[in-house]
Design a protein around this motif. Structure first.
Motif, mmCIF file in Angstrom:
data_model
loop_
_atom_site.group_PDB
_atom_site.id
_atom_site.type_symbol
_atom_site.label_atom_id
_atom_site.label_comp_id
_atom_site.label_asym_id
_atom_site.label_seq_id
_atom_site.Cartn_x
_atom_site.Cartn_y
_atom_site.Cartn_z
ATOM 1 N N PRO A 22 0.784 -1.240 0.000
ATOM 2 C CA PRO A 22 0.000 0.000 0.000
ATOM 3 C C PRO A 22 0.815 1.289 0.000
ATOM 4 O O PRO A 22 0.293 2.341 -0.342
ATOM 5 C CB PRO A 22 -0.844 -0.107 1.274
ATOM 6 C CG PRO A 22 -0.100 -1.048 2.152
ATOM 7 C CD PRO A 22 0.598 -2.013 1.219
ATOM 8 N N ASP A 23 2.095 1.223 0.328
ATOM 9 C CA ASP A 23 2.887 2.448 0.390
ATOM 10 C C ASP A 23 3.648 2.732 -0.904
ATOM 11 O O ASP A 23 4.485 3.622 -0.941
ATOM 12 C CB ASP A 23 3.846 2.394 1.578
ATOM 13 C CG ASP A 23 4.757 1.185 1.549
ATOM 14 O OD1 ASP A 23 4.397 0.159 0.933
ATOM 15 O OD2 ASP A 23 5.843 1.254 2.150
ATOM 16 N N LEU A 24 3.341 2.001 -1.977
ATOM 17 C CA LEU A 24 4.013 2.198 -3.263
ATOM 18 C C LEU A 24 3.053 2.760 -4.295
ATOM 19 O O LEU A 24 1.894 2.356 -4.355
ATOM 20 C CB LEU A 24 4.583 0.867 -3.778
ATOM 21 C CG LEU A 24 5.589 0.166 -2.867
ATOM 22 C CD1 LEU A 24 5.991 -1.172 -3.464
ATOM 23 C CD2 LEU A 24 6.801 1.042 -2.633
ATOM 24 N N ASP A 25 3.537 3.667 -5.126
ATOM 25 C CA ASP A 25 2.720 4.229 -6.201
ATOM 26 C C ASP A 25 2.459 3.210 -7.301
ATOM 27 O O ASP A 25 1.400 3.204 -7.925
ATOM 28 C CB ASP A 25 3.397 5.452 -6.821
ATOM 29 C CG ASP A 25 3.507 6.604 -5.839
ATOM 30 O OD1 ASP A 25 2.620 6.733 -4.974
ATOM 31 O OD2 ASP A 25 4.470 7.375 -5.953
ATOM 32 N N ALA A 26 3.467 2.361 -7.586
ATOM 33 C CA ALA A 26 3.351 1.393 -8.674
ATOM 34 C C ALA A 26 4.075 0.113 -8.309
ATOM 35 O O ALA A 26 5.043 0.127 -7.549
ATOM 36 C CB ALA A 26 3.946 1.970 -9.957
ATOM 37 N N ILE A 27 3.581 -0.995 -8.856
ATOM 38 C CA ILE A 27 4.283 -2.275 -8.766
ATOM 39 C C ILE A 27 4.603 -2.714 -10.186
ATOM 40 O O ILE A 27 4.005 -2.232 -11.152
ATOM 41 C CB ILE A 27 3.455 -3.347 -8.023
ATOM 42 C CG1 ILE A 27 2.113 -3.597 -8.713
ATOM 43 C CG2 ILE A 27 3.266 -2.950 -6.560
ATOM 44 C CD1 ILE A 27 1.342 -4.788 -8.151
ATOM 45 N N VAL A 28 5.560 -3.638 -10.313
ATOM 46 C CA VAL A 28 5.988 -4.117 -11.626
ATOM 47 C C VAL A 28 5.561 -5.564 -11.784
ATOM 48 O O VAL A 28 5.814 -6.408 -10.923
ATOM 49 C CB VAL A 28 7.517 -3.982 -11.802
ATOM 50 C CG1 VAL A 28 7.949 -4.538 -13.152
ATOM 51 C CG2 VAL A 28 7.933 -2.524 -11.664
ATOM 52 N N ASN A 29 4.910 -5.832 -12.902
ATOM 53 C CA ASN A 29 4.404 -7.157 -13.238
ATOM 54 C C ASN A 29 5.283 -7.788 -14.308
ATOM 55 O O ASN A 29 5.524 -7.191 -15.349
ATOM 56 C CB ASN A 29 2.961 -7.024 -13.753
ATOM 57 C CG ASN A 29 2.375 -8.343 -14.213
ATOM 58 O OD1 ASN A 29 2.815 -9.406 -13.816
ATOM 59 N ND2 ASN A 29 1.368 -8.251 -15.059
ATOM 60 N N HIS A 74 -6.462 -0.617 -10.310
ATOM 61 C CA HIS A 74 -7.789 -1.198 -10.065
ATOM 62 C C HIS A 74 -7.978 -1.468 -8.578
ATOM 63 O O HIS A 74 -7.872 -0.543 -7.787
ATOM 64 C CB HIS A 74 -8.030 -2.394 -10.971
ATOM 65 C CG HIS A 74 -8.093 -1.971 -12.412
ATOM 66 N ND1 HIS A 74 -9.257 -1.597 -13.025
ATOM 67 C CD2 HIS A 74 -7.109 -1.797 -13.339
ATOM 68 C CE1 HIS A 74 -8.998 -1.221 -14.273
ATOM 69 N NE2 HIS A 74 -7.699 -1.335 -14.484
ATOM 70 N N SER A 75 -8.214 -2.701 -8.165
ATOM 71 C CA SER A 75 -8.482 -2.990 -6.742
ATOM 72 C C SER A 75 -7.219 -3.147 -5.905
ATOM 73 O O SER A 75 -7.303 -3.431 -4.709
ATOM 74 C CB SER A 75 -9.329 -4.262 -6.618
ATOM 75 O OG SER A 75 -10.608 -4.039 -7.184
ATOM 76 N N LEU A 76 -6.063 -2.967 -6.511
ATOM 77 C CA LEU A 76 -4.811 -2.997 -5.751
ATOM 78 C C LEU A 76 -4.676 -1.701 -4.954
ATOM 79 O O LEU A 76 -5.284 -0.691 -5.305
ATOM 80 C CB LEU A 76 -3.612 -3.125 -6.700
ATOM 81 C CG LEU A 76 -3.500 -4.427 -7.480
ATOM 82 C CD1 LEU A 76 -2.459 -4.290 -8.579
ATOM 83 C CD2 LEU A 76 -3.149 -5.567 -6.535
ATOM 84 N N PRO A 77 -3.842 -1.691 -3.928
ATOM 85 C CA PRO A 77 -3.633 -0.445 -3.188
ATOM 86 C C PRO A 77 -2.690 0.522 -3.910
ATOM 87 O O PRO A 77 -2.357 1.565 -3.375
ATOM 88 C CB PRO A 77 -3.014 -0.931 -1.866
ATOM 89 C CG PRO A 77 -2.337 -2.203 -2.215
ATOM 90 C CD PRO A 77 -3.184 -2.828 -3.298
ATOM 91 N N ASN A 78 -2.280 0.184 -5.123
ATOM 92 C CA ASN A 78 -1.333 0.988 -5.899
ATOM 93 C C ASN A 78 -2.059 1.696 -7.031
ATOM 94 O O ASN A 78 -2.996 1.157 -7.619
ATOM 95 C CB ASN A 78 -0.242 0.096 -6.495
ATOM 96 C CG ASN A 78 0.220 -0.942 -5.508
ATOM 97 O OD1 ASN A 78 -0.264 -2.062 -5.540
ATOM 98 N ND2 ASN A 78 1.083 -0.560 -4.603
ATOM 99 N N ALA A 79 -1.616 2.883 -7.356
ATOM 100 C CA ALA A 79 -2.234 3.645 -8.443
ATOM 101 C C ALA A 79 -1.962 3.019 -9.804
ATOM 102 O O ALA A 79 -2.788 3.111 -10.707
ATOM 103 C CB ALA A 79 -1.722 5.089 -8.426
ATOM 104 N N HIS A 80 -0.801 2.370 -9.952
ATOM 105 C CA HIS A 80 -0.397 1.867 -11.261
ATOM 106 C C HIS A 80 0.257 0.496 -11.176
ATOM 107 O O HIS A 80 0.825 0.131 -10.148
ATOM 108 C CB HIS A 80 0.605 2.822 -11.919
ATOM 109 C CG HIS A 80 0.115 4.215 -12.034
ATOM 110 N ND1 HIS A 80 -0.819 4.612 -12.970
ATOM 111 C CD2 HIS A 80 0.408 5.317 -11.326
ATOM 112 C CE1 HIS A 80 -1.065 5.891 -12.829
ATOM 113 N NE2 HIS A 80 -0.339 6.347 -11.828
#
Length: 102
Positions: A22-29, A74-80
């Protein structure tokens, strides 16, 4: 956690549940070329984000090794979510440059 600074951008690597940061703006897939739900990390991200993630991603695919696209969280706590397609060793060349591109 490890941090690197590039001009005004800070990139941090964090170990843990990628779908619960939740404390990250984006995660990498580590995406597949079609940007669809899959197994492993991509599957975990898609399941946590909900069906809207795949619906948003399908029109952006397919992508090629070394390419990346960005979607909403989407439903993740990240914006992107940044979706990258890494090279397959021995097939996609030059693999080091393609991986660097991601």
């Amino acid at each position: 956690m490890t941090s690197r600074h590039f001009d005004s951008v800070t990139i941090e690597t964090v170990q843990g549940d990628i779908a619960n940061q939740p404390d990250l703006d984006a995660i990498v897939n580590a995406a597949n070329a079609e940007l669809r739900i899959g197994g492993g990390v991509a599957g975990a991200i898609h399941r946590a984000a909900g069906p809207g993630l795949e619906q948003e991603c399908i029109p952006m695919g397919p992508i090629r090794p070394g390419e990346a696209v960005i979607s909403s969280g989407h439903s993740l706590p990240n914006a992107h979510v940044i979706h990258c397609l890494g090279p397959v060793s021995g097939r996609d060349k030059p693999s080091d440059q393609l991986l660097h591109s991601c």
